[in-house]
Design a protein around this motif. Sequence first.
Motif, PDB file in Angstrom:
ATOM      1  N   LEU A   1       0.791  -1.253  -0.024  1.00 56.96           N
ATOM      2  CA  LEU A   1      -0.034   0.039  -0.034  1.00 56.96           C
ATOM      3  C   LEU A   1       0.943   1.208  -0.056  1.00 56.96           C
ATOM      4  CD1 LEU A   1      -3.090   0.931  -0.066  1.00 56.96           C
ATOM      5  CD2 LEU A   1      -2.718   0.946   2.557  1.00 56.96           C
TER       6      LEU A   1
ATOM      7  N   VAL B   1      -5.530   5.788   4.148  1.00 51.20           N
ATOM      8  CA  VAL B   1      -5.687   4.533   3.760  1.00 51.20           C
ATOM      9  C   VAL B   1      -5.228   3.442   4.569  1.00 51.20           C
ATOM     10  CG1 VAL B   1      -5.820   5.045   1.027  1.00 51.20           C
ATOM     11  CG2 VAL B   1      -3.454   4.515   2.173  1.00 51.20           C
TER      12      VAL B   1
ATOM     13  N   ILE C   1      -2.772  -2.786   3.260  1.00 51.54           N
ATOM     14  CA  ILE C   1      -3.972  -4.010   2.700  1.00 51.54           C
ATOM     15  C   ILE C   1      -4.133  -5.020   3.764  1.00 51.54           C
ATOM     16  CG2 ILE C   1      -4.659  -5.359   0.954  1.00 51.54           C
ATOM     17  CD1 ILE C   1      -2.949  -3.677  -0.828  1.00 51.54           C
TER      18      ILE C   1
ATOM     19  N   PHE D   1      -8.676  -1.098   2.943  1.00 54.79           N
ATOM     20  CA  PHE D   1      -8.453  -2.226   1.675  1.00 54.79           C
ATOM     21  C   PHE D   1      -8.068  -3.594   2.491  1.00 54.79           C
ATOM     22  CE2 PHE D   1      -7.357   1.745  -0.368  1.00 54.79           C
ATOM     23  CZ  PHE D   1      -7.857   1.520  -1.848  1.00 54.79           C
TER      24      PHE D   1
ATOM     25  N   VAL E   1      -6.583  -0.458  -6.555  1.00 57.61           N
ATOM     26  CA  VAL E   1      -6.139   0.393  -5.168  1.00 57.61           C
ATOM     27  C   VAL E   1      -5.821   1.737  -5.539  1.00 57.61           C
ATOM     28  CG1 VAL E   1      -4.556   0.577  -3.291  1.00 57.61           C
ATOM     29  CG2 VAL E   1      -5.615  -1.842  -4.007  1.00 57.61           C
TER      30      VAL E   1
ATOM     31  N   VAL F   1     -13.297  -1.689   1.202  1.00 54.11           N
ATOM     32  CA  VAL F   1     -12.932  -2.345  -0.148  1.00 54.11           C
ATOM     33  C   VAL F   1     -12.374  -3.542   0.190  1.00 54.11           C
ATOM     34  CG1 VAL F   1     -11.507  -2.179  -2.322  1.00 54.11           C
ATOM     35  CG2 VAL F   1     -12.310   0.116  -1.359  1.00 54.11           C
ATOM     36  N   ASN F   2     -13.077  -4.920  -0.303  1.00 55.16           N
ATOM     37  CA  ASN F   2     -12.376  -6.092  -0.119  1.00 55.16           C
ATOM     38  C   ASN F   2     -12.025  -6.287  -1.614  1.00 55.16           C
ATOM     39  OD1 ASN F   2     -12.777  -7.347   2.565  1.00 55.16           O
ATOM     40  ND2 ASN F   2     -14.298  -5.822   2.319  1.00 55.16           N
ATOM     41  N   ILE F   3     -11.129  -7.332  -1.872  1.00 55.96           N
ATOM     42  CA  ILE F   3     -10.454  -7.834  -3.069  1.00 55.96           C
ATOM     43  C   ILE F   3     -10.503  -9.194  -3.154  1.00 55.96           C
ATOM     44  CG2 ILE F   3      -8.247  -7.518  -4.647  1.00 55.96           C
ATOM     45  CD1 ILE F   3      -7.562  -4.857  -2.681  1.00 55.96           C
TER      46      ILE F   3
END
Length: 256
Positions: free
Chosen positions: A23, A96, A99, A131, A149, A169-171
């Motif tokens: 990140l 942010v 992650i 994230f 991202v 936000v989920n990946i």
Amino acid sequence: MSERPLILVTNDDGITAPGIRMLIEIMNTIGDVIVVAPDSPQSGMGHAITVNNVLHCNPTTVDDGPQIEYSCSGTPADCVKMAKHEILNRTPDLCVSGINHGANSSINVIYSGTMSAAVEAGMEGIPAIGFSLLDFAWNADFRAAKEYVKKIALNVLLNGLPDGVVLNVNIPKLKEEEIKGVRICRQANGVWKESFDKRKSPFGKEYYWLSGEFVNNDKGLDTDIWALENGYISVVPVQFDMTAHHAIQKLNTWDL
């Protein structure tokens, strides 16, 4: 903006976690980065803050880069408070968090230190995003999500966020070519079916391990769980005003 945006980066897995290092790398391409992150893992801490102990926050260098880094003995929410009130001389343009190693979709947002850091930033008037990658492994591969991202962060910097809202936000754990895109979603109605594994130590003392199984009670096609299961990155706008506005009229009928 006339100057490069100031970006605060934090997480809950600790300042050395591969997720936050990725990140930081991404945010360095966008703006001036200040990192204030826990000195040890703080997963599942939720919005805990340190009130009965001292806090330590010290400059550190984890790897090369233009970012300025601080390691904090507190929780993710503590890190944001320290950054805002003690370290920075102006309000960041963006915060942010992540992650994260592991999902923070559905009800997991309540327990998440990653998202609590983002919520704390939002409460401080800083546009914020949490994230998470659906891979708990320490050596998880975050590269597939890099461009997404960056794009989401740039959109928040350009467009801002509604008052009182941060993004979750989920990946999915997929290769870059397998990710179908981004879906704006609502939080799925899911719960943890929990149990405790009761054991005894060699000294005869009882102790417990919390375990459980996630149960998705939501069959909607507009949820974060559906998006992730179908190859999309989920983006859920999260509000930190926890008032159940729809219940006020009903409660006003009570004889109080």
